[in-house]
Design a protein around this motif. Structure first.
Motif, PDB file in Angstrom:
ATOM      1  N   ARG A 188       0.859  -1.192   0.000  1.00 15.22           N
ATOM      2  CA  ARG A 188       0.000   0.000   0.000  1.00 15.22           C
ATOM      3  C   ARG A 188       0.890   1.234   0.000  1.00 15.22           C
ATOM      4  O   ARG A 188       1.916   1.271   0.673  1.00 15.22           O
ATOM      5  CB  ARG A 188      -0.911   0.015   1.220  1.00 15.22           C
ATOM      6  N   ALA A 189       0.449   2.225  -0.761  1.00 19.79           N
ATOM      7  CA  ALA A 189       1.191   3.488  -0.827  1.00 19.79           C
ATOM      8  C   ALA A 189       0.196   4.623  -1.034  1.00 19.79           C
ATOM      9  O   ALA A 189      -0.858   4.431  -1.644  1.00 19.79           O
ATOM     10  CB  ALA A 189       2.193   3.458  -1.982  1.00 19.79           C
ATOM     11  N   ALA A 190       0.562   5.782  -0.527  1.00 19.70           N
ATOM     12  CA  ALA A 190      -0.291   6.957  -0.716  1.00 19.70           C
ATOM     13  C   ALA A 190      -0.413   7.258  -2.203  1.00 19.70           C
ATOM     14  O   ALA A 190       0.542   7.071  -2.971  1.00 19.70           O
ATOM     15  CB  ALA A 190       0.289   8.155   0.022  1.00 19.70           C
ATOM     16  N   VAL A 191      -1.585   7.726  -2.610  1.00 21.83           N
ATOM     17  CA  VAL A 191      -1.848   8.032  -4.015  1.00 21.83           C
ATOM     18  C   VAL A 191      -0.757   8.929  -4.601  1.00 21.83           C
ATOM     19  O   VAL A 191      -0.287   8.702  -5.707  1.00 21.83           O
ATOM     20  CB  VAL A 191      -3.249   8.674  -4.174  1.00 21.83           C
ATOM     21  N   GLY A 192      -0.316   9.923  -3.870  1.00 17.35           N
ATOM     22  CA  GLY A 192       0.682  10.858  -4.383  1.00 17.35           C
ATOM     23  C   GLY A 192       2.119  10.394  -4.293  1.00 17.35           C
ATOM     24  O   GLY A 192       3.028  11.069  -4.788  1.00 17.35           O
ATOM     25  N   ASN A 193       2.369   9.238  -3.669  1.00 14.27           N
ATOM     26  CA  ASN A 193       3.736   8.760  -3.477  1.00 14.27           C
ATOM     27  C   ASN A 193       4.167   7.926  -4.693  1.00 14.27           C
ATOM     28  O   ASN A 193       4.170   6.696  -4.660  1.00 14.27           O
ATOM     29  CB  ASN A 193       3.818   7.947  -2.185  1.00 14.27           C
ATOM     30  N   GLU A 194       4.520   8.609  -5.752  1.00 19.60           N
ATOM     31  CA  GLU A 194       4.864   7.940  -7.019  1.00 19.60           C
ATOM     32  C   GLU A 194       6.044   6.980  -6.878  1.00 19.60           C
ATOM     33  O   GLU A 194       6.032   5.902  -7.480  1.00 19.60           O
ATOM     34  CB  GLU A 194       5.153   8.980  -8.105  1.00 19.60           C
TER      35      GLU A 194
END
Length: 184
Positions: free
Chosen positions: A132-138
């Motif tokens: 899982r990763a934050a939407v903005g963490n490309e």
């Protein structure tokens, strides 16, 4: 002692108390960059806080519920990766990771995530690995994408980061997909 050699320059080893000062040093010098996406930086202000993390991780590892590893790159500790949670009932492991800013951009974390995925699905016999990763963490999102994980959805306001919520993207890899990807 858990040690997993990935290649000639990269390995994972179970985090030990003797690693506390180095891990805290990496945390502290990468604090600003890590804080953008990770919620625990305000709770890691001293080496003692890092020792508490290591102790808690060791207890969870002994119960088979997690696996915290130091990333060893060319003989130096470079970050942390592992399974934040291993859920035997769901046969799923949840990968988490962070890398000191000095070591980023060299493909280290992609190789680490690949090795962890292989370990979970092949050696541990679990059915699924999630990242899982934050939407903005490309940067973090690119890792499961490179490894062929499936984007399964977005958890709205999935994580609290200091003063705001961020949406989290869930990526998954099934054992059956991993085998076919590896040509087995």
């Amino acid at each position: 002692m858990f040690t997993h050699k990935i290649d000639g320059e990269l390995a994972l080893k179970l985090v030990e108390m003797q690693d506390a000062e180095r891990i805290f040093e990496l945390t502290d010098r990468s604090r600003a960059a890590l804080k953008e996406w990770l919620p625990w930086l305000d709770h890691t202000k001293t080496v003692e806080d890092t020792k508490n993390f290591i102790q808690s991780g060791a207890e969870s590892f002994a119960l088979g519920k997690s696996l915290n590893c130091a990333i060893v790159y060319q003989g130096e500790l470079a970050g942390i990766a592992g399974f934040n949670e291993i859920n035997e009932a769901k046969q799923t492991a949840y990968i988490g990771y962070w890398l000191d800013t000095e070591y980023q951009g060299q493909g280290i974390m992609t190789r680490v995530a690949k090795a962890l995925t292989d370990y979970a699905l092949t050696e541990r016999g679990l059915n699924k690995v999630e990242i899982r990763a934050a939407v903005g963490n490309e940067k973090s999102r690119n890792i499961p994408i490179r490894l062929g994980f499936t984007e399964e959805g977005i958890i709205r306001q999935g994580e609290w980061l200091y003063d705001h919520f961020v949406d989290s993207v869930v990526y998954g890899m099934l054992k059956s997909e991993w085998r076919s990807e590896k040509g087995e």
